[in-house]
Enzyme design. Structure first.
Site, PDB file in Angstrom:
ATOM      1  CG  ASN A   1      -1.116   8.168   7.916  1.00  0.00           C
ATOM      2  OD1 ASN A   1      -1.793   7.168   7.761  1.00  0.00           O
ATOM      3  ND2 ASN A   1       0.196   8.133   8.071  1.00  0.00           N
TER       4      ASN A   1
ATOM      5  CB  THR B   1      -2.937  -2.578   6.872  1.00  0.00           C
ATOM      6  OG1 THR B   1      -2.309  -1.758   5.872  1.00  0.00           O
ATOM      7  CG2 THR B   1      -4.249  -1.920   7.248  1.00  0.00           C
TER       8      THR B   1
ATOM      9  CB  THR C   1      -8.407  12.098  -0.982  1.00  0.00           C
ATOM     10  OG1 THR C   1      -7.322  12.628  -0.205  1.00  0.00           O
ATOM     11  CG2 THR C   1      -9.712  12.355  -0.269  1.00  0.00           C
TER      12      THR C   1
ATOM     13  CB  THR D   1      -0.970  -0.011   1.194  1.00  0.00           C
ATOM     14  OG1 THR D   1      -0.255  -0.247   2.408  1.00  0.00           O
ATOM     15  CG2 THR D   1      -2.017  -1.098   1.017  1.00  0.00           C
TER      16      THR D   1
ATOM     17  CD  GLU E   1       1.524   5.081   6.395  1.00  0.00           C
ATOM     18  OE1 GLU E   1       0.754   4.493   5.617  1.00  0.00           O
ATOM     19  OE2 GLU E   1       1.126   5.750   7.366  1.00  0.00           O
TER      20      GLU E   1
ATOM     21  CE  LYS F   1       0.521  -3.612   3.221  1.00  0.00           C
ATOM     22  NZ  LYS F   1      -0.248  -2.600   4.037  1.00  0.00           N
TER      23      LYS F   1
END
Length: 402
Positions: free
Chosen positions: A397, A189, A402, A152, A275, A178
């Site tokens: 985040n 996740t 979107t 992702t 991230e 992942k």
């Protein structure tokens, strides 16, 4: 039990163990990136799993857990990114069952031998027409394409292959995972898959996986959030033809050591790819009252937003670390804590010691930061991994939906 004093396995180039096949393709769930794949064994495999403790457990996670818990056997897994199939009600459950049936038909096996794994946006229904049309396009390859199909916000796949000898038979263990955000497992996740051609009973494999996950995947954190889809699945098809593993034997200890290394490497790769992250942070806690306290303190430190922000800012602010230790319920002596960063002592007996701040700050530019804490309060230890907290984490985040 014979205790191994040296490493009895070696890391090798990525390769699937004997009898395992996979594929990863793009079917339109994401824009121009692989988003759909499969992983299967040509024979039924012993299976084990650990799963998220989030109360909103996703349909694919529940389905796979149910299948593995029946008799600890699986033969195939269908995987997708982009859509988590979580919080999707009865339709989401029915869709997971439909995926299971479709893959079972493709492999000509019982549906009970099929698991499903999804990751991505929570609350969206799977576009089943894309899944149905994509399934015939999957082919049995030996490539690493499936490792890309589950990504992702990850920057790259997390993969590792190791080999060892068990009673003269060459055994391969290969894993991929992942995870980049929503990482704070309690089993972000996060999905992890480990395959091996070793011969091992399913119940024993479950015990080994559960025990090793505690000190690997459960000791990483990126942002303190536990996903609805976290899952680690291990499959062992026995095609290496080694004697079935028995506890408290040399073969068992070698395999367990290798399995722990695979899980540990995947966990660290997830933490490093958090991230927006620029640094992997490792915390080692020594001389804790017990193992639970050591693990708790280590994970609290790498999970502290204040510590993470200080690491990003390359600020050797040890006050953030000692206050985090004190905020846990671990048994400590507040007069005996030592702290070091990248091997440079900052605190002795809970008091600051003179150090070259510029020199420490310079080491904080490294890609991996080591925080060592000695509690001087027992003989146990703990270890955990995390990452720094950057401006880019907020950016990613703030616009995830979107």
């Amino acid at each position: 039990m014979q205790v191994l004093t040296t490493q009895k396995f070696q890391t090798v180039a990525f390769q699937w163990p004997a009898g395992f096949y996979s594929d990863g393709i793009h079917i339109g769930l994401r824009k121009a990136k692989k988003d759909f794949g499969w992983l299967f064994s040509k024979v039924p495999a012993a299976a084990a799993g650990t799963y998220t403790t989030n109360q909103f457990q996703a349909a694919p996670t529940k389905l796979t857990k149910n299948m593995i818990n029946q008799d600890h056997q699986l033969q195939g897994l269908l995987l997708n990114s982009a859509v988590a199939n979580s919080c999707t009600g009865q339709q989401g459950w029915d869709n997971a069952l439909q995926e299971q049936r479709w893959l079972a038909n493709k492999l000509a096996v019982a549906p009970s031998l099929i698991g499903v794994a999804s990751t991505g946006l929570i609350g969206a229904q799977l576009p089943m027409d894309l899944i149905k049309n994509g399934l015939p396009q999957l082919t049995p390859t030996k490539s690493d394409a499936v490792t890309y199909a589950v990504l992702t916000t990850d920057k790259q796949p997390k993969t590792i292959s190791v080999q060892c000898e068990l009673s003269g038979k060459l055994v391969t263990i290969t894993g991929f995972a992942k995870g980049s955000g929503m990482i704070h497992p309690k089993m972000a996740t996060m999905l992890g898959f480990v395959t091996t051609d070793a011969q091992v009973d399913g119940d024993l494999l479950q015990t080994m996986l559960s025990d090793n996950v505690e000190s690997t995947f459960n000791q990483i954190t990126v942002d303190g959030d536990t996903s609805t889809n976290d899952m680690v699945v291990t499959l062992a098809n026995g095609l290496a033809d080694n004697p079935t593993l028995v506890p408290e034997t040399t073969d068992y200890e070698i395999f367990n050591q290798a399995l722990h290394a695979v899980l540990g490497q995947l966990a660290q790769q997830i933490a490093a790819d958090g991230e927006g992250a620029t640094k992997l942070v490792e915390c080692n806690v020594l001389h804790a009252a017990n193992e639970a306290d050591g693990q708790k303190v280590a994970k609290a430190i790498v999970g502290s937003n204040l510590v993470k922000a200080a690491i990003f800012g390359e600020d050797p602010n040890w006050g953030r670390i000692i206050s985090t230790i004190g905020a846990t319920d671990a048994a400590i002596d507040i007069a005996t804590v030592d702290i070091a960063m990248n091997g440079m002592k900052l605190v002795t007996d809970s008091l600051a010691v003179p150090f070259d701040e510029a020199a420490v700050k310079a080491t904080l530019q490294q890609a991996k930061i080591m925080i060592d804490v000695d509690l001087h309060h027992g003989s146990a230890h703990g270890q955990a991994w995390g990452c720094d907290l950057t401006y880019n984490y907020v950016k990613i985040n703030a616009s995830y939906h979107t």
